[in-house]
Design a protein around this motif. Structure first.
Motif, PDB file in Angstrom:
ATOM      1  N   ASN A   1      41.844  41.788  46.852  1.00  9.85           N
ATOM      2  CA  ASN A   1      40.923  40.939  47.597  1.00  9.85           C
ATOM      3  C   ASN A   1      40.805  39.584  46.886  1.00  9.85           C
ATOM      4  O   ASN A   1      40.083  39.447  45.902  1.00  9.85           O
ATOM      5  CB  ASN A   1      39.554  41.639  47.678  1.00  9.85           C
ATOM      6  N   PRO A   2      41.526  38.557  47.376  1.00 10.63           N
ATOM      7  CA  PRO A   2      41.530  37.252  46.703  1.00 10.63           C
ATOM      8  C   PRO A   2      40.136  36.623  46.565  1.00 10.63           C
ATOM      9  O   PRO A   2      39.842  35.992  45.557  1.00 10.63           O
ATOM     10  CB  PRO A   2      42.427  36.389  47.592  1.00 10.63           C
ATOM     11  N   LEU A   3      39.282  36.841  47.564  1.00 13.67           N
ATOM     12  CA  LEU A   3      37.946  36.246  47.473  1.00 13.67           C
ATOM     13  C   LEU A   3      37.148  36.904  46.349  1.00 13.67           C
ATOM     14  O   LEU A   3      36.556  36.226  45.491  1.00 13.67           O
ATOM     15  CB  LEU A   3      37.201  36.404  48.800  1.00 13.67           C
ATOM     16  N   ALA A   4      37.172  38.237  46.322  1.00 13.75           N
ATOM     17  CA  ALA A   4      36.429  38.961  45.279  1.00 13.75           C
ATOM     18  C   ALA A   4      36.985  38.616  43.904  1.00 13.75           C
ATOM     19  O   ALA A   4      36.231  38.406  42.940  1.00 13.75           O
ATOM     20  CB  ALA A   4      36.526  40.468  45.536  1.00 13.75           C
ATOM     21  N   SER A   5      38.304  38.524  43.814  1.00 12.02           N
ATOM     22  CA  SER A   5      38.931  38.209  42.535  1.00 12.02           C
ATOM     23  C   SER A   5      38.490  36.827  42.052  1.00 12.02           C
ATOM     24  O   SER A   5      38.177  36.626  40.873  1.00 12.02           O
ATOM     25  CB  SER A   5      40.455  38.276  42.685  1.00 12.02           C
ATOM     26  N   ALA A   6      38.456  35.863  42.963  1.00 16.60           N
ATOM     27  CA  ALA A   6      38.066  34.502  42.577  1.00 16.60           C
ATOM     28  C   ALA A   6      36.622  34.463  42.092  1.00 16.60           C
ATOM     29  O   ALA A   6      36.297  33.794  41.105  1.00 16.60           O
ATOM     30  CB  ALA A   6      38.245  33.563  43.765  1.00 16.60           C
ATOM     31  N   VAL A   7      35.751  35.199  42.780  1.00 19.23           N
ATOM     32  CA  VAL A   7      34.336  35.204  42.380  1.00 19.23           C
ATOM     33  C   VAL A   7      34.213  35.769  40.960  1.00 19.23           C
ATOM     34  O   VAL A   7      33.443  35.291  40.141  1.00 19.23           O
ATOM     35  CB  VAL A   7      33.500  36.009  43.401  1.00 19.23           C
ATOM     36  N   ARG A   8      35.041  36.788  40.650  1.00 19.72           N
ATOM     37  CA  ARG A   8      34.960  37.393  39.320  1.00 19.72           C
ATOM     38  C   ARG A   8      35.672  36.584  38.243  1.00 19.72           C
ATOM     39  O   ARG A   8      35.247  36.572  37.100  1.00 19.72           O
ATOM     40  CB  ARG A   8      35.540  38.814  39.361  1.00 19.72           C
TER      41      ARG A   8
END
Ligand code: ADP
Ligand code: GLC
Length: 475
Positions: free
Chosen positions: A197-204
């Motif tokens: 999940n690119p969005l979740a990864s970016a947030v983390r």
């Protein structure tokens, strides 16, 4: 301070919605404030790319799994947008007309990110900040830190701005091989619900993430299309920064796309002239209040409620109000609006499609702008409406809540309602119709709206402060 903005959209190169407006404006203001920003985006075969001159500044090949992809980095020659613009072109994959919705979208955006990273790595560039926008560039913070290929850049601070938490760009683990060699002990930072999940990864993984309004940051912990727990956990690393607007493009005194420019302080007369042009074209009556909607016809925007709510108002206030809808999206919603137009040909018109020029004229000529959004991370429409003296009717959510004060409250200038329901929208419309009859009050509110300052200066400064907090060597 050298900043790379990575985005799928940028006005006027390629636009679907507000992401383009933000990425086309923020860097301009950053440059005025003394920073050195550049925008990097995929190449699209569109008017802007066909009509402007680009130089090839880098060529190489990157690997997407077993596919070897030749790519070029093109730079717009004159910096005419007010910042450097770079396009990533990959023949056969990133050189098409549309921005989204190709079946190989996952491959397109991964390849875009890999080509960008390869370019700055091999050309020995060392940006001070890499600023990623939405999931299309969401893997960059992870790859910088956990892929051996980019060790030289691993300490580069990254900012991830989340414009829309509804879209994550998720794909299956079977496509892990598209990524270059990574530290396999860190794959948990890519995962959400059993997929990448690119969005979740970016947030983390980003040094900090931002949302485009403070209220939206709070809302994500309760509504984020399945990522609520992530936002609950990561809340303290997020910052809400409200979007600004490009006051050069959106200036009623100079806007070449409107019929009559705002040159004297007589707001009512100026608005009426624009409204007459609009109404003549759309077979509506310019003496009645004109309520408009502009936007993507999708569930998030509450567009599915429009036909029902408008029909109710038209029955209730027969002959007393006009509606004009400009938008495209969900086929059922488009159909219900077309049916409405056929049912009420004198009071309601609908333009299905995307039309930038018409949007400017609608902001200038309408009296009210309706935004019944279920989700609105920031919303730019209400800000453009305010600048053009058009009173926004908004659901109290996200950025709408942060930028519109109900005219019943001290210093207010808009109409707010709580639910995306036919009843609430209808009540807001009733208030608008009653207000329209009070010309003096409306004039006071229009003046108040047009005097508001939603330019980028304040928000650009907040981004600058954020960058500085991440990269103390450049202060
Ligand atoms: P979102 O990005 O979620 O679509 P925003 O309010 O941030 O919403 O921005 C929408 C932008 O797209 C505004 O500039 C608006 O004027 C423009 N827009 C949306 N739909 C259309 C359309 N059909 N024709 C012209 N402009 C449109
Ligand atoms: C998104 C949001 C919108 C926001 C825009 C620009 O598309 O839906 O609310 O204004 O991004 O940040």
């Amino acid at each position: 301070m050298r900043i790379f903005h990575l985005s799928a959209e940028c006005y006027p190169v390629a636009k679907v919605g507000g992401l383009a407006d933000v990425v086309g404006a923020l860097p301009k203001y950053q440059r005025l404030a003394g920073l050195d920003p550049a925008v990097v985006m995929p190449y699209y075969d569109r008017k802007f790319t066909r009509e402007n001159v680009f130089d090839t500044v880098f060529q190489s090949a990157t690997l997407l799994g077993t596919r070897r992809l030749y790519f070029e980095i093109l730079k717009e020659r004159t910096d005419k947008l007010g910042f450097e613009l770079y396009l990533v072109k990959i023949p056969g994959l990133i050189d098409r007309e549309n921005i989204y919705c190709y079946p190989d979208e996952t491959e397109q955006f991964i390849a875009f990110q890999l080509a960008f990273l390869d370019w700055i790595n091999y050309s020995q560039q060392s940006p001070d900040i890499i600023h990623c926008h939405d999931h299309h560039s969401g893997l960059v913070p992870f790859l910088l830190q956990y892929s051996k290929l980019y060790t030289r850049l691993a300490k580069t601070p990254t900012v991830f701005t989340l414009h829309n938490g509804q879209y994550h760009g998720a794909f299956g683990w079977d496509k892990l091989s598209y990524l270059p060699e990574i530290d396999l002990t860190k794959t948990g930072l890519l995962d959400w619900s059993g997929g990448i999940n690119p969005l979740a990864s970016a947030v983390r993984c980003a040094s900090k993430y931002t949302t485009v309004s403070p209220s939206y940051l709070e809302e994500l912990a309760v509504s984020a299309n399945g990522l609520e727990y992530l936002f609950f956990l990561e809340r303290s690393r997020g910052i809400g920064i409200i979007n600004g607007i490009d006051t050069e493009v959106w200036n009623p005194a100079t806007d070449p796309m409107i019929a009559e420019k705002y040159t004297s302080p007589k707001i009512a007369e100026w608005k009426q002239k624009n409204k007459e042009v609009l109404c003549t074209h759309f077979n509506l009556e310019p003496q009645k209040p004109l309520i408009s909607f502009i936007g993507r016809l999708v569930f998030e925007k509450g567009a599915d409620m429009l036909a029902g709510a408008i029909e109710r108002s038209l029955v209730e206030y027969e002959g007393k109000v006009n509606f004009l809808i400009l938008g495209a999206g969900d086929p059922d919603t488009e159909e219900s609006l077309q049916e409405l137009k056929e049912k009420f040909p004198k009071d309601c018109n609908v333009y299905i499609g995307y039309n930038e020029e018409l949007a400017h004229l609608v902001y200038a000529g309408a009296d009210f702008l309706l935004m019944p959004s279920r989700v609105e991370p920031c919303g730019l429409n209400q800000l453009y409406a305010l600048r053009y003296g058009t009173l926004p009717l908004v659901r109290s959510t996200g950025g709408l809540k942060d930028t519109v004060i109900d005219f019943g409250d001290k210093g207010g200038y808009g109409i707010r309602f709580n639910n995306t329901s036919v009843e609430d929208i209808d009540y807001a419309i009733t208030r608008a119709i009653v207000l329209f009859e009070d010309a003096k009050k409306l004039q006071t509110l229009r003046k108040r709206m047009m005097a508001l300052d939603f330019s980028w200066h304040i928000s650009a400064k907040q981004y600058m402060d954020l960058y500085k907090s991440l990269n103390p060597t450049t202060i």
